[in-house]
Design an enzyme around this catalytic site. Structure first.
Site, PDB file in Angstrom:
ATOM      1  N   ASN A 207       0.856  -1.185   0.000  1.00  0.00           N
ATOM      2  CA  ASN A 207       0.000   0.000   0.000  1.00  0.00           C
ATOM      3  C   ASN A 207       0.896   1.240   0.000  1.00  0.00           C
ATOM      4  O   ASN A 207       1.695   1.448   0.916  1.00  0.00           O
ATOM      5  CB  ASN A 207      -0.902  -0.014   1.240  1.00  0.00           C
ATOM      6  CG  ASN A 207      -1.903   1.116   1.248  1.00  0.00           C
ATOM      7  OD1 ASN A 207      -1.592   2.251   0.891  1.00  0.00           O
ATOM      8  ND2 ASN A 207      -3.118   0.823   1.679  1.00  0.00           N
TER       9      ASN A 207
ATOM     10  N   HIS B 116      -5.583   3.498  -1.646  1.00  0.00           N
ATOM     11  CA  HIS B 116      -6.866   3.757  -0.977  1.00  0.00           C
ATOM     12  C   HIS B 116      -7.182   5.239  -1.114  1.00  0.00           C
ATOM     13  O   HIS B 116      -6.924   6.024  -0.209  1.00  0.00           O
ATOM     14  CB  HIS B 116      -6.775   3.349   0.494  1.00  0.00           C
ATOM     15  CG  HIS B 116      -8.091   3.358   1.216  1.00  0.00           C
ATOM     16  ND1 HIS B 116      -8.419   2.421   2.169  1.00  0.00           N
ATOM     17  CD2 HIS B 116      -9.164   4.181   1.127  1.00  0.00           C
ATOM     18  CE1 HIS B 116      -9.626   2.682   2.645  1.00  0.00           C
ATOM     19  NE2 HIS B 116     -10.099   3.754   2.018  1.00  0.00           N
TER      20      HIS B 116
ATOM     21  N   GLU C 198      -8.712   0.177  -2.848  1.00  0.00           N
ATOM     22  CA  GLU C 198      -9.565   0.108  -1.666  1.00  0.00           C
ATOM     23  C   GLU C 198     -10.367   1.398  -1.543  1.00  0.00           C
ATOM     24  O   GLU C 198      -9.920   2.454  -1.985  1.00  0.00           O
ATOM     25  CB  GLU C 198      -8.728  -0.043  -0.396  1.00  0.00           C
ATOM     26  CG  GLU C 198      -7.866  -1.273  -0.328  1.00  0.00           C
ATOM     27  CD  GLU C 198      -7.063  -1.333   0.956  1.00  0.00           C
ATOM     28  OE1 GLU C 198      -6.579  -2.425   1.269  1.00  0.00           O
ATOM     29  OE2 GLU C 198      -6.914  -0.291   1.633  1.00  0.00           O
TER      30      GLU C 198
ATOM     31  N   THR D 108      -7.789   6.474   9.417  1.00  0.00           N
ATOM     32  CA  THR D 108      -7.539   5.217   8.715  1.00  0.00           C
ATOM     33  C   THR D 108      -8.738   4.307   8.922  1.00  0.00           C
ATOM     34  O   THR D 108      -9.617   4.596   9.749  1.00  0.00           O
ATOM     35  CB  THR D 108      -6.250   4.548   9.231  1.00  0.00           C
ATOM     36  OG1 THR D 108      -5.948   3.402   8.433  1.00  0.00           O
ATOM     37  CG2 THR D 108      -6.376   4.149  10.689  1.00  0.00           C
TER      38      THR D 108
ATOM     39  N   HIS E 192      -3.996  -4.404   7.802  1.00  0.00           N
ATOM     40  CA  HIS E 192      -4.058  -3.315   8.771  1.00  0.00           C
ATOM     41  C   HIS E 192      -3.142  -3.623   9.953  1.00  0.00           C
ATOM     42  O   HIS E 192      -3.371  -4.562  10.702  1.00  0.00           O
ATOM     43  CB  HIS E 192      -5.473  -3.042   9.289  1.00  0.00           C
ATOM     44  CG  HIS E 192      -5.643  -1.610   9.733  1.00  0.00           C
ATOM     45  ND1 HIS E 192      -6.058  -0.610   8.888  1.00  0.00           N
ATOM     46  CD2 HIS E 192      -5.385  -1.015  10.914  1.00  0.00           C
ATOM     47  CE1 HIS E 192      -6.083   0.539   9.536  1.00  0.00           C
ATOM     48  NE2 HIS E 192      -5.669   0.318  10.778  1.00  0.00           N
ATOM     49  N   ASP E 193      -2.104  -2.817  10.060  1.00  0.00           N
ATOM     50  CA  ASP E 193      -1.115  -2.913  11.145  1.00  0.00           C
ATOM     51  C   ASP E 193      -0.319  -4.217  11.153  1.00  0.00           C
ATOM     52  O   ASP E 193       0.274  -4.581  12.174  1.00  0.00           O
ATOM     53  CB  ASP E 193      -1.761  -2.696  12.514  1.00  0.00           C
ATOM     54  CG  ASP E 193      -2.070  -1.227  12.771  1.00  0.00           C
ATOM     55  OD1 ASP E 193      -1.684  -0.391  11.929  1.00  0.00           O
ATOM     56  OD2 ASP E 193      -2.689  -0.920  13.807  1.00  0.00           O
TER      57      ASP E 193
END
Length: 238
Positions: free
Chosen positions: A7, A43, A70, A101, A191-192
């Site tokens: 990303n 995104h 996204e 986010t 995510h993370d």
């Protein structure tokens, strides 16, 4: 094999902080591919505070690996952008306007009718559809009913709990992943995720198709260099 999609939103954030075109988003995407990434994720948000809609159009022209867009499909402009660019995959994310986010997955039961229409719109254009969900078995099943091809498991809770008790942190993800497999959905996660927690997730969910990683990977690249960092993440997925 679990594919690594990078990303590049944070690259755009850095660029936008000073104006101009440094760092260059397109060049970074091409470098990520050259260094081994198997996909590029963006995104775009309505305020274009990082990835701009024009970036998406330019990236579509050059990305040769899997291009994943996204975003929140309740925004008409987002739907039009996806249909125009025809990425390999669109990931439907219910992030609120102004959210820093993404912070939750879809309630695929409450929003079934809306999601079903959107999934059909994108699939009719030949675009694979992934629905962003929390690691809840009913939400995974709901995504299947909506016609999705895949789900992406929202992994921030896993990352937050990882160092306290990684077995407990991953348990709901394993259950959700097994349901996805049972009902015939592909499986993504994001995510993370980081060099600290990625390998364990992969070990517990070996049939994971794809991870999308941005923030941690770009931060690591400040210390290790982008090429080396991508190779380090790929090794975690072996």
């Amino acid at each position: 094999m679990t594919r690594l999609s990078v990303n590049i939103n944070k690259i755009a954030t850095l660029r936008n902080s000073r104006g101009g075109d440094n760092p260059n988003v397109v060049r970074t995407a091409l470098d990520c591919e050259r260094f081994g990434a198997q996909g590029i994720t963006v995104h775009p948000r309505p305020d274009e505070r990082h990835i701009r809609y024009q970036d998406v159009l330019e990236l579509k022209e050059v990305v040769t690996t899997e291009f994943n867009i996204e975003g929140n499909p309740t925004e008409k402009k987002f739907v039009e952008l996806v249909l125009k660019t025809q990425p390999a995959q669109v990931t439907l994310v219910p992030d609120a306007l102004g959210a820093i986010t993404s912070n939750a997955g879809w309630d695929t039961i409450a929003h079934r009718d809306r999601l079903t229409d959107l999934v059909q719109t994108f699939k009719s254009a030949g675009i694979r559809v992934s629905v962003f969900v929390d690691p809840i078995e009913a939400m995974v099943e709901g995504a299947k009913i909506c016609g999705a091809d895949r789900v992406e498991l929202y992994t921030e809770p896993y990352a937050a709990e990882y160092f306290d008790n990684r077995e407990a942190a991953v348990a709901s993800y394993v259950r959700a992943a097994n349901v996805a497999k049972e009902v015939g959905l592909g499986l993504n996660a994001g995510h993370d995720l980081s060099l600290d927690n990625l390998r364990f997730l992969k070990q517990q969910i070996p049939h994971l198709d794809e991870v999308s990683i941005g923030h941690a990977l770009i931060c690591d690249a400040l210390y290790y260099g982008l090429e080396n960092t991508i190779q380090m993440y790929l090794r975690e997925l072996e």
